[in-house]
Motif scaffolding. Structure first.
Motif, short mmCIF file in Angstrom:
data_model
loop_
_atom_site.label_atom_id
_atom_site.label_comp_id
_atom_site.label_asym_id
_atom_site.label_seq_id
_atom_site.Cartn_x
_atom_site.Cartn_y
_atom_site.Cartn_z
N GLY A 1 67.87 17.08 22.26
CA GLY A 1 67.57 18.43 22.69
C GLY A 1 68.55 19.55 22.50
N ALA B 1 68.59 15.08 15.07
CA ALA B 1 69.49 13.98 15.47
C ALA B 1 70.43 14.39 16.26
N GLU C 1 62.34 10.88 22.65
CA GLU C 1 62.66 11.43 21.27
C GLU C 1 62.06 10.46 20.35
N ASN D 1 62.60 8.95 17.51
CA ASN D 1 63.37 7.85 17.03
C ASN D 1 63.17 6.62 17.93
N TYR E 1 60.88 21.95 36.30
CA TYR E 1 61.04 20.36 36.48
C TYR E 1 62.39 20.25 35.68
N ARG F 1 78.44 12.37 21.66
CA ARG F 1 77.25 12.04 22.28
C ARG F 1 77.39 10.42 22.47
N GLY G 1 69.35 12.78 28.31
CA GLY G 1 68.11 12.93 28.14
C GLY G 1 67.13 11.84 28.18
N THR G 2 67.49 11.11 27.12
CA THR G 2 66.61 10.16 26.61
C THR G 2 67.08 8.74 27.63
N GLN H 1 64.86 17.80 35.09
CA GLN H 1 65.57 16.10 35.07
C GLN H 1 66.75 15.86 34.00
N THR H 2 66.28 16.39 32.63
CA THR H 2 67.50 16.28 31.50
C THR H 2 68.81 16.83 32.21
N TRP I 1 59.72 13.37 31.06
CA TRP I 1 60.46 13.70 29.82
C TRP I 1 61.18 12.69 29.11
C1 LIG Z 1 62.03 22.72 24.17
C2 LIG Z 1 62.52 21.89 25.13
C3 LIG Z 1 62.05 21.84 26.52
C4 LIG Z 1 62.51 20.76 27.45
N1 LIG Z 1 62.19 20.86 28.73
C5 LIG Z 1 62.61 19.94 29.85
C6 LIG Z 1 62.18 20.22 30.94
O1 LIG Z 1 61.54 21.18 31.48
N2 LIG Z 1 62.83 19.30 31.86
C7 LIG Z 1 63.81 18.32 31.42
O2 LIG Z 1 64.11 17.72 32.35
N3 LIG Z 1 63.90 18.23 30.15
C8 LIG Z 1 63.58 19.10 29.14
N4 LIG Z 1 63.76 18.90 28.00
C9 LIG Z 1 64.88 17.98 27.55
C10 LIG Z 1 64.42 16.95 26.65
O3 LIG Z 1 63.42 15.86 27.60
C11 LIG Z 1 65.21 15.93 26.12
O4 LIG Z 1 66.03 16.74 25.07
C12 LIG Z 1 64.69 14.84 25.40
O5 LIG Z 1 64.43 13.74 26.31
C13 LIG Z 1 65.69 14.00 24.34
O6 LIG Z 1 66.81 13.61 24.96
P1 LIG Z 1 68.51 14.19 24.59
O7 LIG Z 1 68.16 15.62 24.47
O8 LIG Z 1 69.22 13.50 25.65
O9 LIG Z 1 68.65 13.43 23.15
P2 LIG Z 1 69.66 12.32 22.74
O10 LIG Z 1 69.08 10.86 23.57
O11 LIG Z 1 70.95 12.54 23.13
O12 LIG Z 1 69.37 12.31 21.24
C14 LIG Z 1 70.37 12.27 20.34
C15 LIG Z 1 70.15 11.21 19.15
O13 LIG Z 1 70.69 9.95 19.80
C16 LIG Z 1 69.33 9.09 19.27
N5 LIG Z 1 69.18 8.03 20.28
C17 LIG Z 1 69.28 8.34 21.50
N6 LIG Z 1 69.25 6.91 22.24
C18 LIG Z 1 68.84 6.31 21.47
C19 LIG Z 1 68.31 4.83 21.42
N7 LIG Z 1 68.10 4.22 22.37
N8 LIG Z 1 68.08 4.47 20.01
C20 LIG Z 1 68.22 4.75 19.01
N9 LIG Z 1 68.69 6.10 18.69
C21 LIG Z 1 68.66 6.66 20.18
C22 LIG Z 1 68.14 9.98 19.12
O14 LIG Z 1 67.19 9.49 18.13
C23 LIG Z 1 68.80 11.11 18.67
O15 LIG Z 1 69.02 11.33 17.12
C24 LIG Z 1 63.52 19.97 26.93
C25 LIG Z 1 63.82 19.73 25.53
C26 LIG Z 1 63.32 20.59 24.78
C27 LIG Z 1 64.01 20.57 23.12
#
Ligand SMILES: Cc1cc2nc3c(=O)[nH]c(=O)nc-3n(C[C@H](O)[C@H](O)[C@H](O)COP(=O)(O)OP(=O)(O)OC[C@H]3O[C@@H](n4cnc5c(N)ncnc54)[C@H](O)[C@@H]3O)c2cc1C
Ligand SMILES: Cc1cc2nc3c(=O)[nH]c(=O)nc-3n(C[C@H](O)[C@H](O)[C@H](O)COP(=O)(O)OP(=O)(O)OC[C@H]3O[C@@H](n4cnc5c(N)ncnc54)[C@H](O)[C@@H]3O)c2cc1C
Lengths: 659, 659
Positions: A388, A385, B413, B415, B133, A296, B141-142, B135-136, B237
């Protein structure tokens, strides 16, 4: 193979394949285990592609199907007891017959007379009968003395009527279902207790007995025939022990057992199994989170970077995952050590030597609480960690958590366990204060009784000095002593002003903290002991030592202010500590993938789109989603039945423009 | 009514019924809400007796049925927007149309031009169309800037081709299903992402767009028509904000929005909703665990006692549950306060006054992380406090956890949120160090910049001095400053030796800790503010003040060694602190049931055998178990198909004695 994962493997400082055999007792044993694993993983009955889509009924039915196949395989390949246990561990599922093997049979072995064993064991072992272990009542789990089901002996018929007694808990074999129809017998109400947080594949049951009569010889009463019983393995759900060795004579005379503590020895086995279970779960979760963490990429650590950062490079990921990786190894070695400890204890008890008993019992209560807490919370940390995607069951992590977390509750509820450990520690403290000798493992407690003003800070000469186990263990011990001394101080203060029960209760928090601190000392010693296994190659050992150092230093860091306040560390020591931790994170980072690869958990077992060995996570997630039952038709039943009528009505009423 | 629960209610120091209206905005509002609640709870469509037995498909279908009925009820009773939101909150289930209401409609309102709003809002509000919606992406996501889906404008056809752009994220309305058949349109792959840890009632989806063309005016571009846009509520998000107000002209010219920070205001609304959500979950979980804690009796606190102890009398239960009860109230008041803060912010932004923006944004990031962590971990703590029965879904607690915990991940997220808050804090610190004025809420940070040797211990004259809010808030602030100063020290040390990105990353742990400490200060202030509501009766206020004191003192106690080391507390202060905590536990114990009763959560909503108002927990557990699908037949299919053949074969082969 995902290129990031490939690069990690190429860059590791040691070869995980060379470490694996030393984790599982040598090359020969590992190969035997792998052969057993292949039997499972190549058999279509054990396929896992339906696992995440099954309803509870289907999970339970499939688990029963797997159980039945497992029994056939054991027979067909003439597997040993040990191999059949390994086989069960390859199946990542609570098996509905689990209690039959780990509780019913051992209870007969442990508590039955030779006659009873002769009668029941062959029936149970060949599955002509299948048993369970029904001890907890709705109203009582922790407090066994409070159980309300009773057994009254009727000398006229030489039967027990399961209804009334006041001698404390005893174990009986009670037939509850008809041998042919499998239907409940008269007077027996039995059924499934309903859905739980996890354990979907298990039909954990309720049981009601209404004046059910059983012959006298179905009370397990080994002691009657065997005046010097050897304590044996028996699974027990509570810190309070049933009087395993009591007896009731034909005329109805009741004899208490000679020493209820004898059966304590048996708990150690259960606890060693539980610690190994914690290890397996933590190994799986760290494997998933760490592999995913290098695949990732997300965000830019430096604004100018050309590639997004591997999330395992974020300090917050490392701080959370690497100590858990350390615990995974610590639990692994501790589980193995406890089995040996159990065997030693058995041997010494058979020589009527009770000297080990107290240490082993007192310490394993605390270990049980510490390890189950760390593992269960750690599973959720690993899940989060993964961002999503960790919330998807395809990550594997939700199911690991849901099935593991009840370990905090069964086999002695953790709050209760910590307090039991604390009782032992306070006893040790009082003995040390009187100048008595303690068990060698406990002698460090002596420090706790010394006046605090005599302490001197370490004054290390640099961050690297923190890398020595001697220093780490000395500070870990000092930290545990600090905590114990504080607990005893609070307890004594309370004892000065209130009753004994209330005083212990009011001091519960520092006492529980002391129990966890002591347990940390023990766990870190066992980790160090495991790493010191001579056969482990130096390269792997060095990687493991860094991992141990990181874990130890993180534990010390969490108490740094208290240690500094107690004049055990100087401000400079604490500064060096922080520098050492930063350095160690980078060292462990390099070998993180190799350290989880060494666990050698299969993709079949992990059943995780994120934790795959090849790192093809997005492809796997996408492919798995296609199989969702809600995707079986392009429009779901729910939409057809409830949403479409609503939308169509609204359009008919209000009109619909062309989009 | 269970007699223990009755006795608790009789013994409380205040009347919970008198407190409830003040939690929900007065008697009149409460009555309106209760009327809405009755509409739900008396309607058979919303019955909850099938909730724990349904498969994922059934959960989803029932949730859709409930959604449809909800829409009818809103229409039929002509309910206001607020009432319909209350109605949704009465349904303890993620509704499949939830995103339509909380994201799709608000996105059009917030980002659409007047024309776009005029076209789409009536369609969406009347459910002629239903939106989501999306987006992710799988890979992002982040980090929104990393999104890979792109939109290319084709001036010839005046269409966007969803495929390629480099201007950062934008919002588009894309029709993905046919209006009549509801089937996906050409170029669209859409489906359910599969089972998750929770959210069974939701079909969270995946979406793939293959050169899908949409007209230009389906890019939301409010700014084109409205050069001074008012920032509006839109669910987002991620911490990184899409360029809500960019525009693309007919000829294809791209204009950046004037100030991307304008849309920050809108996040505050979402965070206030999330904090209220945390409140509701913590209220439910503490209601269940505390009511069960007085009904459940287990073990003897004093060996001589005639009755077993109510488990809520164990210190370990109190230490775990009472602070969570405090957080439940703190989140409740904080949620309400944040709504007001959002409105004030809106007003000031409309006056082009950006002065509040930074404080509100910087602080709510930390609050989001703190509150979702405490609530999610707290739900599991409450569950475990119920022992073995907490593991049953009938306790209600597993489902609350499974559906709540993703709040740690979505909407930023945790963190990442902590680090964002820390960035703001460091900025404040640097400004204070230069003698600049900070926002009044932040001025306390000034202390962090003072040299530590000037600090003096409190030297309180007894435990009761700890009960004053002034003292508590002063120490909470000092504690946050201590933590921030340490973080800045570490950051500066890192900045001296490595790049900016690496330095921030290496200092992530103390920075995150500082963010949480600051967030605690804010939350406790908001709790105190809520308690100070003049209309609350004095008896209830006193009970709430004790709860607040307990929470504050527990937070302080956790850092006592650091505070003592920094010469902010004396050894005697710490001793008094411990005495005060013990006293407060007893005070809160007396009112614990009244404090949860005041939340006035219905049995329908709790859907918990353990948390029932009448305390008939064992009857409810037993009755619920009878309904388990595995009990539908006396012998399950699994046993018939897989176990019985095995057993019968074995008996036939080996013979079977009469039992
Ligand atoms: C139940 C649920 C419903 C959702 N519904 C929607 C929806 O309707 N529409 C939509 O668009 N999205 C939706 N989401 C997605 C959600 O917005 C993302 O999962 C969220 O923004 C986290 O992003 P990620 O999954 O990319 O995590 P990641 O960013 O990949 O996180 C993985 C790890 O990397 C770390 N990390 C990432 N960036 C950094 C940084 N800059 N500094 C330090 N650590 C970092 C995090 O701490 C984490 O430990 C949903 C998620 C869930 C769980
Ligand atoms: C998945 C699962 C499988 C199980 N399988 C079996 C089985 O096969 N056979 C069987 O017989 N049982 C089984 N059990 C039951 C299990 O053994 C009990 O749940 C366990 O012993 C805890 O007891 P309890 O439920 O009575 O909890 P309680 O003791 O009621 O705990 C409730 C609360 O009271 C507190 N408490 C209780 N006593 C004290 C004390 N003295 N001091 C301080 N705090 C106290 C606890 O800390 C806890 O917070 C199973 C349980 C689970 C979850």
């Amino acid at each position: 193979m995902n290129p990031d994962l490939k690069a990690e493997r190429a860059g590791a400082s040691f070869d995980p394949k060379a470490l694996t055999p030393h984790l599982y007792g040598g090359q020969a044993r590992l190969e035997r285990f792998n052969a057993v694993r292949r039997l499972i993983e190549e058999d279509p009955v054990f396929r896992v592609d339906d696992y995440y889509f099954a309803s509870r009924e289907e999970r339970y039915t499939r688990a029963m199907e797997k159980t039945s196949r497992l029994v056939q395989l054991v027979k067909q390949h003439n597997l040993s007891e040990e191999e059949s246990i390994v086989m069960r561990l390859c199946i990542r599922e609570q098996l509905p017959l689990g209690l039959h093997w780990v509780m019913f049979i051992p209870a007969i072995k442990g508590q039955g007379t030779p006659e009873q064993q002769k009668k029941w064991l062959p029936l149970a072992q060949s599955l002509r009968i299948v048993g369970t272990y029904a001890q907890t009542e709705m109203g009582h789990g922790t407090f066994l003395r409070g159980l309300e089901t009773t057994a009254t002996y009727d000398p006229a018929t030489k039967q027990f009527v399961l209804h009334m007694s006041d001698h404390g808990p005893h174990a009986f074999i009670v037939q509850i279902r008809d041998l042919d129809s499998h239907k409940p017998l008269p007077g027996v109400s039995v059924g499934d207790i309903g859905p739980k947080l996890g354990y979907d594949s298990m039909d954990n049951g309720f049981l009601k007995l209404d004046h059910v009569r059983i012959p006298r010889d179905q009370m397990l009463m080994k002691f009657a025939q065997d005046p010097k019983p050897s304590p044996v393995w028996i699974h027990v759900w509570s810190p309070e022990r049933p009087d395993d060795f009591a007896q009731v004579s034909e005329s109805g005379a009741y004899t208490r057992p000679p020493n209820t503590k004898l059966s304590y020895g048996t708990m150690i086995y259960v606890r060693s199994v539980m610690i190994s279970d914690a290890a397996r779960h933590l190994q799986a979760a760290t494997t998933i989170a760490i592999r995913y963490g290098v695949v990732r990429r997300q965000s830019l650590l430096e604004e100018t970077a050309s590639k997004e950062t591997q999330v395992l490079d974020y300090n917050s990921s490392q701080q959370q995952l690497f100590p858990l990786l350390g615990w995974a190894y610590a639990c692994h070695f501790a589980g193995q050590h406890l089995i040996k400890m159990y065997q030693d204890l058995q041997a010494s008890l058979n020589r009527a030597d009770l000297s080990m008993l107290e240490y082993v019992h007192g310490t394993t209560t605390g270990l049980k609480a510490l390890v189950t807490t760390i593992a269960s919370e750690g599973l959720e940390t690993c899940r989060k960690a993964c961002g999503g995607h960790g919330y998807s069951r395809f990550s594997g992590l939700p199911d690991f958590y849901q099935d593991y977390v009840p370990a905090c509750t069964y086999e002695g509820e953790n709050n209760v366990m910590k307090l039991q450990c604390a009782r032992y520690l306070v006893k040790c403290f009082r003995q040390a204060a009187k100048g008595r000798n303690l068990a060698p493992e406990m002698s460090y407690i002596g420090q706790a009784t010394k006046p605090s003003h005599t302490s001197k800070p370490l004054n290390l000469d640099g961050p690297d000095a923190w890398l020595h186990w001697k220093i780490q263990s000395r500070v870990l011990e000092a930290k545990a002593c600090l905590s114990l001394a504080a607990a005893v101080r609070e307890l004594d203060r309370q004892l000065g002003s209130t009753s004994k029960g209330k005083a212990w209760n009011n001091a519960a928090e520092p006492l529980s903290a002391a129990a966890l601190e002591h347990s940390q000392v023990v766990m870190l010693r066992l980790l160090e002991g495991g790493i010191a296994t001579p056969s482990i190659a130096d390269t792997a050992r060095r990687a493991l030592e860094s991992l141990r150092s990181l874990l130890a230093l993180k534990l010390i860091q969490a108490q740094a202010p208290a240690l500094q306040l107690a004049n055990l560390l100087s401000a400079m020591d604490v500064q060096h500590l922080s520098t050492a931790v930063t350095k160690l994170l980078a060292v462990v980072r390099r070998d993180a993938v190799a350290l989880v690869d060494a666990f050698d958990l299969s993709d079949h077992f992990l059943n995780s789109a994120l934790g795959r060995y090849d790192g093809q996570v997005y492809e796997a997630l996408y492919a798995a989603a296609q199989k969702s039952t809600l995707n079986a038709t392009p429009v779901t039943r729910a939409v057809q039945e409830h949403l479409q009528p609503l939308m169509k009505f609204s359009r008919a009423m209000l009109g619909m423009p062309k989009l």
